[in-house]
Enzyme design. Sequence first.
Site, PDB file in Angstrom:
ATOM      1  N   ALA A 160       0.868  -1.179   0.000  1.00 45.90           N
ATOM      2  CA  ALA A 160       0.000   0.000   0.000  1.00 45.90           C
ATOM      3  C   ALA A 160       0.902   1.225   0.000  1.00 45.90           C
ATOM      4  O   ALA A 160       1.860   1.303   0.768  1.00 45.90           O
ATOM      5  CB  ALA A 160      -0.904   0.007   1.224  1.00 45.90           C
ATOM      6  N   LYS A 161       0.606   2.162  -0.884  1.00 41.65           N
ATOM      7  CA  LYS A 161       1.440   3.367  -0.994  1.00 41.65           C
ATOM      8  C   LYS A 161       0.873   4.403  -0.022  1.00 41.65           C
ATOM      9  O   LYS A 161       0.003   5.189  -0.364  1.00 41.65           O
ATOM     10  CB  LYS A 161       1.422   3.872  -2.438  1.00 41.65           C
ATOM     11  CG  LYS A 161       2.545   4.844  -2.786  1.00 41.65           C
ATOM     12  CD  LYS A 161       2.565   5.108  -4.273  1.00 41.65           C
ATOM     13  CE  LYS A 161       3.580   6.159  -4.647  1.00 41.65           C
ATOM     14  NZ  LYS A 161       4.971   5.674  -4.528  1.00 41.65           N
ATOM     15  N   THR A 162       1.391   4.378   1.187  1.00 38.83           N
ATOM     16  CA  THR A 162       0.832   5.132   2.306  1.00 38.83           C
ATOM     17  C   THR A 162       1.755   6.282   2.692  1.00 38.83           C
ATOM     18  O   THR A 162       2.978   6.111   2.770  1.00 38.83           O
ATOM     19  CB  THR A 162       0.659   4.200   3.522  1.00 38.83           C
ATOM     20  OG1 THR A 162      -0.037   3.018   3.113  1.00 38.83           O
ATOM     21  CG2 THR A 162      -0.113   4.891   4.617  1.00 38.83           C
ATOM     22  N   TYR A 166       6.458   6.758   4.225  1.00 44.83           N
ATOM     23  CA  TYR A 166       7.562   7.411   3.537  1.00 44.83           C
ATOM     24  C   TYR A 166       8.507   8.132   4.490  1.00 44.83           C
ATOM     25  O   TYR A 166       9.523   8.691   4.048  1.00 44.83           O
ATOM     26  CB  TYR A 166       7.032   8.306   2.417  1.00 44.83           C
ATOM     27  CG  TYR A 166       6.817   7.471   1.171  1.00 44.83           C
ATOM     28  CD1 TYR A 166       7.713   7.514   0.116  1.00 44.83           C
ATOM     29  CD2 TYR A 166       5.749   6.580   1.090  1.00 44.83           C
ATOM     30  CE1 TYR A 166       7.543   6.713  -0.998  1.00 44.83           C
ATOM     31  CE2 TYR A 166       5.572   5.770  -0.014  1.00 44.83           C
ATOM     32  CZ  TYR A 166       6.473   5.846  -1.059  1.00 44.83           C
ATOM     33  OH  TYR A 166       6.307   5.022  -2.160  1.00 44.83           O
TER      34      TYR A 166
END
Length: 311
Positions: A160-162, A166
């Site tokens: 999941a690009k959360t 980052y």
Amino acid sequence: MGFDEMDVDTIWMDGEYVDWDDAEIHVLTHGLHYGSGVFEGVRCYDTENGPALFRWEEHLDRLYESAKPYDMEIEFTKADLTEATKELISRQELPSCYVRPIAYYGYNSLGVSPSDCPTRTAIAAWPWGAYLGEDALENGIDVMISSWRKHASSQIPTNAKTTGLYVNSMLAGEEARRNGYAEAIVLNKEGNVAEGPGENVFLVRDDEIYTPGLSESILDGITRDSVIRIAEELGYTVHDDVSISRGELNTADELFFTGSAAEVTPIRKVDNVVIGNGSRGPVTEAIQQRFFDIVEGAPAEYDEWFEYVDM
């Protein structure tokens, strides 16, 4: 180049086009405090057939899939976001740009649970050249192995690009830059190669190509997928589900990064160890050249990869 130096003036927020400087949120927004947002980074290329979003459909699919583990309901449909993005690019007359769709838990309460918070959605677009520099695309970059490890999927969903995740990328990237490197490579908890702070990693050995599999705690990159297809069509054998040890990086014939921002960027050194002949290798060059031929020319056989924007 900072945003104030760019000729951009509009952001789409929750169904409305607002002035760039007015695109603000409350300081007690849930996503600001807990990193509870999901996002995408998408390139719009100025192709021979006009401006086109590269693999937009796949990016949108991943945005909605990223929202699922967080019980986040994006109230806009994929068609809504497509129309909004194309209109945003057209309004700002951006033949090529980088597009950032984001959905996040907004302002209402500040407990860890976001159940009382609305889901907010925004899209921005701005001009952005080569992420790691134009010179990097031809001559490659120097990277270091970060002391920070990539979290495991048993801790936080890795596919999941959360937004909150980052922080890991920021720590690794800034550590590398403080030490004089352009970027980092992050290992997973087992000590194998995972990815870069915002890139997937590819290794070339004896004209065959290797890249860590999804079980190595990587994000399933869309440019990664594109490069795998390109490489196979060029006749290379691609092993896309492997474990790569740290030591294998030093003995590789070639290494390169892929990503929506980084595109296809050669790696010339790892921890000051020269990779191959210390420059962009022939396999990397062939893949990179074909990649840019596709995104700039939009040939008919790749038509499904492009969403065209009327200017």
